[in-house]
Design a protein around this motif. Structure first.
Motif, PDB file in Angstrom:
ATOM      1  N   LYS A 127       0.775   5.861  -1.034  1.00  8.65           N
ATOM      2  CA  LYS A 127      -0.020   7.033  -1.396  1.00  8.65           C
ATOM      3  C   LYS A 127       0.723   7.866  -2.417  1.00  8.65           C
ATOM      4  CE  LYS A 127      -2.776   7.642   2.807  1.00  8.65           C
ATOM      5  NZ  LYS A 127      -3.172   8.586   3.884  1.00  8.65           N
ATOM      6  N   HIS A 128      -0.025   8.404  -3.390  1.00 12.68           N
ATOM      7  CA  HIS A 128       0.559   9.317  -4.359  1.00 12.68           C
ATOM      8  C   HIS A 128       0.853  10.662  -3.682  1.00 12.68           C
ATOM      9  CE1 HIS A 128      -0.186   6.854  -7.976  1.00 12.68           C
ATOM     10  NE2 HIS A 128      -1.262   6.444  -7.334  1.00 12.68           N
ATOM     11  N   ASP A 179      -0.434  13.400  -4.240  1.00 16.68           N
ATOM     12  CA  ASP A 179      -1.651  14.162  -3.962  1.00 16.68           C
ATOM     13  C   ASP A 179      -2.517  13.509  -2.882  1.00 16.68           C
ATOM     14  OD1 ASP A 179      -2.622  11.942  -5.234  1.00 16.68           O
ATOM     15  OD2 ASP A 179      -3.466  13.009  -6.962  1.00 16.68           O
ATOM     16  N   GLY A 180      -2.000  12.439  -2.252  1.00 20.01           N
ATOM     17  CA  GLY A 180      -2.716  11.813  -1.147  1.00 20.01           C
ATOM     18  C   GLY A 180      -3.597  10.649  -1.536  1.00 20.01           C
ATOM     19  N   ARG A 181      -3.731  10.364  -2.847  1.00 28.37           N
ATOM     20  CA  ARG A 181      -4.584   9.256  -3.282  1.00 28.37           C
ATOM     21  C   ARG A 181      -3.963   7.916  -2.886  1.00 28.37           C
ATOM     22  NH1 ARG A 181      -4.419   8.380  -8.268  1.00 28.37           N
ATOM     23  NH2 ARG A 181      -2.805   9.904  -8.808  1.00 28.37           N
ATOM     24  N   PRO A 182      -4.733   7.015  -2.237  1.00 26.21           N
ATOM     25  CA  PRO A 182      -4.202   5.692  -1.887  1.00 26.21           C
ATOM     26  C   PRO A 182      -4.111   4.807  -3.120  1.00 26.21           C
ATOM     27  CG  PRO A 182      -6.509   5.846  -1.281  1.00 26.21           C
ATOM     28  CD  PRO A 182      -6.104   7.221  -1.776  1.00 26.21           C
ATOM     29  N   ASP A 183      -3.136   3.915  -3.134  1.00 29.35           N
ATOM     30  CA  ASP A 183      -2.974   3.003  -4.261  1.00 29.35           C
ATOM     31  C   ASP A 183      -2.208   1.780  -3.773  1.00 29.35           C
ATOM     32  OD1 ASP A 183      -3.046   1.938  -6.795  1.00 29.35           O
ATOM     33  OD2 ASP A 183      -2.239   3.725  -7.776  1.00 29.35           O
ATOM     34  N   ASP A 236       0.851  -1.199   0.000  1.00 26.07           N
ATOM     35  CA  ASP A 236       0.000   0.000   0.000  1.00 26.07           C
ATOM     36  C   ASP A 236       0.879   1.240   0.000  1.00 26.07           C
ATOM     37  OD1 ASP A 236      -2.451  -1.444   0.204  1.00 26.07           O
ATOM     38  OD2 ASP A 236      -2.042  -1.753   2.331  1.00 26.07           O
TER      39      ASP A 236
END
Length: 267
Positions: free
Chosen positions: A228-229, A231-235, A226
């Motif tokens: 985070k990008h 910009d805060g987006r989880p991926d 796990d």
């Protein structure tokens, strides 16, 4: 209050697209119909109190003015129709017609934007839409290829559990490439590049994957990480780690190419 004139109005400025729906807002309605915004808000709230189903026509939000936030409503075509139903006068009628034209025009644009290119009559718009579709198609194909390659490796990693005696795989310790590379006095990136040159692994997206001839041999195991990008987006991302069996395979392979661990290198 200065009322916006019909003659100098671009109808496309009366509406906007919000969440794939054509809407206008209470401030715009107040401005063009020459009403106080607070009175328009009151009228909307009266509608919502009187009719529960009207909640699907209006969406309460906020606007900012001089550093302060104030309430505002977005409304779709049905909400607008309910709100202005009681507005009277020749100018009011002309504005109602303008808004209807604006809703029609924007909804047509939205349909064409979401339609397949072959359904668009205008040749220029059709060509632009076709180019957009091709770009999206290429992106989907690339993503599908990456997912397929990852799944192929995972299937190969699981297969030895059924094909080989359990005692071969008793040691379940996994080793990152950086640890293996350290034994050879190399960085993880350099080791990956070397294995790529030897046609052992290749890179798909962010993950190094085994070529098919080395899959299903119990050499690697893929782990999900796990992150985070910016910009805060989880991926999530897949990371390849080596089994002890894979580590032995690399040792034998690299030895054939005169690449030895530091401990075996002659001074």
């Amino acid at each position: 209050m200065k009322v916006q004139t019909i003659a100098n109005t671009n109808i496309m400025e009366l509406v906007e697209v919000n969440k794939e729906q054509v809407v206008t807002d209470s401030r715009k309605v107040a401005e063009v119909f020459g009403k106080e915004h607070k009175n328009v808000l009151t009228a909307i709230r009266d509608i919502l109190v009187a009719e529960n189903q009207a909640t699907k026509f209006f969406y309460e939000t906020e606007h900012e003015y001089r550093g302060q936030k104030f309430p505002m409503y977005l409304m779709n075509r049905d909400g607008f129709s309910l709100l202005v139903m009681g507005f009277t006068g020749s100018k009011a009628m002309q504005w109602k017609i303008k808004f209807i034209e604006a809703f029609n025009a924007m909804e047509k644009q939205l349909r064409e934007r979401n339609a397949s290119s072959y359904m668009i009559a205008d040749p220029i718009e059709r060509a632009l839409k076709w180019a957009e579709e091709q770009k999206a198609h290429r992106q989907q194909v690339a993503l599908l290829e990456e997912k397929t390659a990852q799944q192929s490796q995972i299937i190969g990693e699981l297969k030895p559990k059924a094909d080989y005696p359990d005692n071969i795989l008793k040691n379940k310790g996994l080793v990152p490439i950086t640890a293996i590379a350290k034994d050879y006095g190399m960085s993880g990136a350099a080791m990956n590049e070397l294995l790529h040159e030897l046609k052992v692994i290749y890179k798909m997206g962010r993950q190094w994957l085994l070529y098919s001839k080395y899959q299903a041999k119990g050499y690697t195991h893929s782990e999900t990480i796990d992150f985070k990008h910016k910009d805060g987006r989880p991926d999530v991302a897949m990371n390849t780690k080596w089994t002890q069996k894979g580590r032995l395979f690399l040792y034998e392979l690299l030895k054939k190419h005169d690449v030895l661990p530091v401990i075996e290198q002659t001074v």
